[in-house]
Write a protein that holds these residues in place. Structure first.
Motif, PDB file in Angstrom:
ATOM      1  N   MET A   1       9.320   6.314  -0.699  1.00  0.00           N
ATOM      2  CA  MET A   1       8.900   4.966  -1.067  1.00  0.00           C
ATOM      3  C   MET A   1       8.750   4.891  -2.594  1.00  0.00           C
ATOM      4  N   GLU A   2       9.286   3.854  -3.183  1.00  0.00           N
ATOM      5  CA  GLU A   2       9.322   3.783  -4.637  1.00  0.00           C
ATOM      6  C   GLU A   2       7.970   3.462  -5.252  1.00  0.00           C
ATOM      7  N   LEU A   3       7.097   2.779  -4.508  1.00  0.00           N
ATOM      8  CA  LEU A   3       5.797   2.380  -5.039  1.00  0.00           C
ATOM      9  C   LEU A   3       4.676   2.992  -4.203  1.00  0.00           C
ATOM     10  N   ASN A   4       3.557   3.237  -4.868  1.00  0.00           N
ATOM     11  CA  ASN A   4       2.354   3.613  -4.152  1.00  0.00           C
ATOM     12  C   ASN A   4       1.742   2.330  -3.611  1.00  0.00           C
ATOM     13  N   VAL A   5       1.951   2.085  -2.319  1.00  0.00           N
ATOM     14  CA  VAL A   5       1.572   0.784  -1.765  1.00  0.00           C
ATOM     15  C   VAL A   5       0.062   0.604  -1.655  1.00  0.00           C
ATOM     16  N   LYS A   6      -0.678   1.661  -1.868  1.00  0.00           N
ATOM     17  CA  LYS A   6      -2.141   1.559  -1.805  1.00  0.00           C
ATOM     18  C   LYS A   6      -2.750   1.267  -3.175  1.00  0.00           C
ATOM     19  N   ASN A   7      -1.943   1.225  -4.201  1.00  0.00           N
ATOM     20  CA  ASN A   7      -2.437   1.042  -5.563  1.00  0.00           C
ATOM     21  C   ASN A   7      -2.968  -0.388  -5.755  1.00  0.00           C
ATOM     22  N   GLU A   8      -4.280  -0.515  -5.959  1.00  0.00           N
ATOM     23  CA  GLU A   8      -4.905  -1.832  -6.079  1.00  0.00           C
ATOM     24  C   GLU A   8      -4.498  -2.557  -7.358  1.00  0.00           C
ATOM     25  N   GLU A   9      -4.170  -1.782  -8.397  1.00  0.00           N
ATOM     26  CA  GLU A   9      -3.718  -2.398  -9.645  1.00  0.00           C
ATOM     27  C   GLU A   9      -2.391  -3.126  -9.427  1.00  0.00           C
ATOM     28  N   TYR A  10      -1.513  -2.516  -8.619  1.00  0.00           N
ATOM     29  CA  TYR A  10      -0.239  -3.168  -8.300  1.00  0.00           C
ATOM     30  C   TYR A  10      -0.485  -4.481  -7.549  1.00  0.00           C
ATOM     31  N   TRP A  11      -1.399  -4.419  -6.582  1.00  0.00           N
ATOM     32  CA  TRP A  11      -1.687  -5.616  -5.793  1.00  0.00           C
ATOM     33  C   TRP A  11      -2.289  -6.731  -6.636  1.00  0.00           C
ATOM     34  N   LYS A  12      -3.160  -6.358  -7.562  1.00  0.00           N
ATOM     35  CA  LYS A  12      -3.755  -7.379  -8.432  1.00  0.00           C
ATOM     36  C   LYS A  12      -2.689  -8.062  -9.270  1.00  0.00           C
ATOM     37  N   PHE A  13      -1.740  -7.259  -9.784  1.00  0.00           N
ATOM     38  CA  PHE A  13      -0.657  -7.835 -10.586  1.00  0.00           C
ATOM     39  C   PHE A  13       0.185  -8.793  -9.736  1.00  0.00           C
ATOM     40  N   ILE A  14       0.506  -8.377  -8.514  1.00  0.00           N
ATOM     41  CA  ILE A  14       1.315  -9.223  -7.625  1.00  0.00           C
ATOM     42  C   ILE A  14       0.596 -10.545  -7.341  1.00  0.00           C
TER      43      ILE A  14
ATOM     44  N   VAL B   1       1.121  -6.797   2.770  1.00  0.00           N
ATOM     45  CA  VAL B   1       2.364  -6.289   3.352  1.00  0.00           C
ATOM     46  C   VAL B   1       3.371  -6.049   2.240  1.00  0.00           C
ATOM     47  N   TRP B   2       4.060  -4.907   2.315  1.00  0.00           N
ATOM     48  CA  TRP B   2       5.088  -4.575   1.326  1.00  0.00           C
ATOM     49  C   TRP B   2       6.463  -4.815   1.917  1.00  0.00           C
ATOM     50  N   PHE B   3       7.324  -5.370   1.079  1.00  0.00           N
ATOM     51  CA  PHE B   3       8.667  -5.708   1.519  1.00  0.00           C
ATOM     52  C   PHE B   3       9.671  -4.675   1.005  1.00  0.00           C
ATOM     53  N   PRO B   4      10.736  -4.426   1.758  1.00  0.00           N
ATOM     54  CA  PRO B   4      11.787  -3.549   1.238  1.00  0.00           C
ATOM     55  C   PRO B   4      12.310  -4.098  -0.081  1.00  0.00           C
ATOM     56  N   PRO B   5      12.621  -3.246  -1.058  1.00  0.00           N
ATOM     57  CA  PRO B   5      13.046  -3.717  -2.387  1.00  0.00           C
ATOM     58  C   PRO B   5      14.217  -4.683  -2.358  1.00  0.00           C
ATOM     59  N   LYS B   6      15.152  -4.491  -1.413  1.00  0.00           N
ATOM     60  CA  LYS B   6      16.326  -5.369  -1.347  1.00  0.00           C
ATOM     61  C   LYS B   6      16.349  -6.118  -0.021  1.00  0.00           C
ATOM     62  N   LEU B   7      15.189  -6.587   0.386  1.00  0.00           N
ATOM     63  CA  LEU B   7      15.086  -7.269   1.674  1.00  0.00           C
ATOM     64  C   LEU B   7      15.964  -8.511   1.718  1.00  0.00           C
ATOM     65  N   SER B   8      16.777  -8.597   2.772  1.00  0.00           N
ATOM     66  CA  SER B   8      17.559  -9.811   2.992  1.00  0.00           C
ATOM     67  C   SER B   8      16.845 -10.634   4.052  1.00  0.00           C
ATOM     68  N   LEU B   9      16.156 -11.678   3.624  1.00  0.00           N
ATOM     69  CA  LEU B   9      15.377 -12.470   4.571  1.00  0.00           C
ATOM     70  C   LEU B   9      16.263 -13.259   5.531  1.00  0.00           C
ATOM     71  N   GLU B  10      17.554 -13.381   5.186  1.00  0.00           N
ATOM     72  CA  GLU B  10      18.462 -14.048   6.110  1.00  0.00           C
ATOM     73  C   GLU B  10      18.651 -13.222   7.380  1.00  0.00           C
ATOM     74  N   GLN B  11      18.574 -11.890   7.267  1.00  0.00           N
ATOM     75  CA  GLN B  11      18.766 -11.008   8.412  1.00  0.00           C
ATOM     76  C   GLN B  11      17.490 -10.841   9.232  1.00  0.00           C
ATOM     77  N   CYS B  12      16.358 -11.102   8.620  1.00  0.00           N
ATOM     78  CA  CYS B  12      15.069 -10.860   9.268  1.00  0.00           C
ATOM     79  C   CYS B  12      14.660 -12.071  10.111  1.00  0.00           C
ATOM     80  N   SER B  13      14.056 -11.814  11.274  1.00  0.00           N
ATOM     81  CA  SER B  13      13.550 -12.911  12.105  1.00  0.00           C
ATOM     82  C   SER B  13      12.439 -13.655  11.368  1.00  0.00           C
ATOM     83  N   SER B  14      12.343 -14.940  11.626  1.00  0.00           N
ATOM     84  CA  SER B  14      11.216 -15.699  11.098  1.00  0.00           C
ATOM     85  C   SER B  14       9.991 -15.432  11.963  1.00  0.00           C
ATOM     86  N   GLU B  15       8.824 -15.751  11.416  1.00  0.00           N
ATOM     87  CA  GLU B  15       7.595 -15.598  12.195  1.00  0.00           C
ATOM     88  C   GLU B  15       7.630 -16.489  13.435  1.00  0.00           C
ATOM     89  N   ALA B  16       8.180 -17.691  13.287  1.00  0.00           N
ATOM     90  CA  ALA B  16       8.239 -18.636  14.414  1.00  0.00           C
ATOM     91  C   ALA B  16       9.085 -18.087  15.556  1.00  0.00           C
TER      92      ALA B  16
END
Length: 396
Positions: free
Chosen positions: A1-14, A62-77
């Protein structure tokens, strides 16, 4: 995984920059030397795309794949709707991917399995499931390996075969997808009682059923936000010659706004009245166009069709629950610029072609028509094979 997904500093920036332009953020590396701005900008871009499609996941860490194609992913609905179709004790998603379908489908099961070959997706899924409070077992292996490794039979197996070829082109035949459902089916049936399969909306339903040797029990055609988003097939070992076809229009919450059921045998045996345009014109929604259950639709709403091959309907009354658009017919005229100008002096309308032998662009040029305005214009073929323009106003 490219990022430390638990890093709170990253989340604050996002969270602080979730409305900013991701491309501009990358240029500010000197202002934030300790942060991986390129990766964080990709997260922000993905979250901006997901805000409407995946509102529940967007609101969580929630963390997303770096090159996520949302067209391929199901919608929540659509994922929430699918979750209402299946339930039991044990479940496995053989094509886990980002994990949207796994998360929602698994909520009606005690034992849940997510299967995915890509390590980075497994890592993200494991983190996201924890954040969402979902107890799902993550397996970083192929679907074939998973099926071979389990001893207990599952109640349900779900898969969404990848629909990209070797050259990244879109494919629609089962044999061209990965995994190959036709090849994998015997092994799946050894391990599961029931199977739910998702396919692309462009897939030919009749051919897809034939390729699966009549193992399809029912088909669901799902429309969300005015487009057909998914085809769903429920399979079992008992051969069914004419699977039931369910058409569903969904709200943003994944609740059915409209549903209609039929099958191809009923369609073949049904009759339909062909008639001249009456006061109102009915245009079926995309999900009904995909289903092709036109005779059964006409019978349910007591409508006539303009021509056997013109999928427009008509009657004297407004049918409030009709799945599609309704128009009031103001005039019927020949396909002539001179005639049209009498009724639309500004020569502006929203043009649609239904069973008409000329492309839209060419017809617009012939008529000298501009897009827009309050009027809707249907170029079509009538009962007696004559070509006509129907000038309409939309019924709100």
């Amino acid at each position: 995984m490219e990022l430390n997904v638990k890093n709170e500093e990253y989340w604050k920036f996002i969270k602080d920059h979730e409305q900013d332009n991701p491309a501009q953020l990358v240029l500010k590396q000197k202002q934030f030397p300790s942060l991986p701005l390129k990766e964080l900008a990709l997260q922000i871009a993905a979250r901006q795309k997901a805000k409407t499609k995946l509102p529940e996941w967007y609101s969580e860490k929630v963390w997303f794949p770096p090159k996520l194609s949302l067209e391929q992913c199901s919608s929540e609905a659509t994922a929430k709707y699918k979750a209402n179709l299946i339930s039991g004790s044990s479940f496995a998603d053989l094509t886990g991917g980002f994990g949207i379908d796994t998360y929602y489908l698994s909520q009606n099961f005690a034992k849940r399995h997510y299967v995915e070959q890509q390590q980075n997706l497994c890592d993200l899924a494991e983190n996201n499931f924890q954040e969402l409070g979902a107890d799902i077992s993550v397996h970083n292996i192929s679907s074939e390996q998973f099926l071979s490794s389990i001893s207990d039979r599952l109640d349900w197996i779900y898969l969404d075969p990848a629909r990209r070829g070797d050259r990244n082109q879109k494919v629609f035949l089962w044999e061209d997808c990965s995994p190959n459902l036709v090849e994998l089916l015997p092994l799946i049936f050894e391990k599961a009682q029931n199977i739910l399969v998702k396919a692309a909306p462009m897939q030919d339903i009749s051919r897809a059923i034939a390729e699966l040797e009549s193992k399809v029990k029912s088909v669901y055609i799902i429309e969300w936000q005015g487009e057909v988003k998914e085809l769903l097939y429920i399979l079992n070992k008992e051969a069914v010659e004419y699977p039931e076809i369910h058409t569903v229009q969904l709200s943003d919450e994944g609740k059915p706004i409209f549903s209609f059921n039929g099958d191809k045998l009923k369609e073949e045996e049904s009759s339909i009245k062909i008639g001249i345009p009456q006061q109102f014109l009915y245009e079926p929604s995309p999900v009904m166009m995909k289903a092709g259950l036109f005779k059964q639709l006409a019978q349910k709403f007591q409508l006539s069709k303009l021509h056997p091959n013109t999928h427009l309907f008509t009657c004297q009354e407004i049918k409030k629950d009709f799945p599609g658009r309704v128009f009031k017919i103001e005039n019927q005229i020949p396909v002539q610029k001179k005639e049209l100008k009498k009724y639309l002096p500004e020569m502006k309308a929203n043009l649609a072609s239904r069973n008409f032998p000329m492309p839209i662009a060419q017809l617009k040029k012939k008529l000298g028509l501009k897009d827009g305005g309050e009027h809707y214009l249907f170029a079509t073929t009538m009962k007696g094979e004559e070509k006509a323009l129907l000038i309409c106003e939309k019924v709100k």
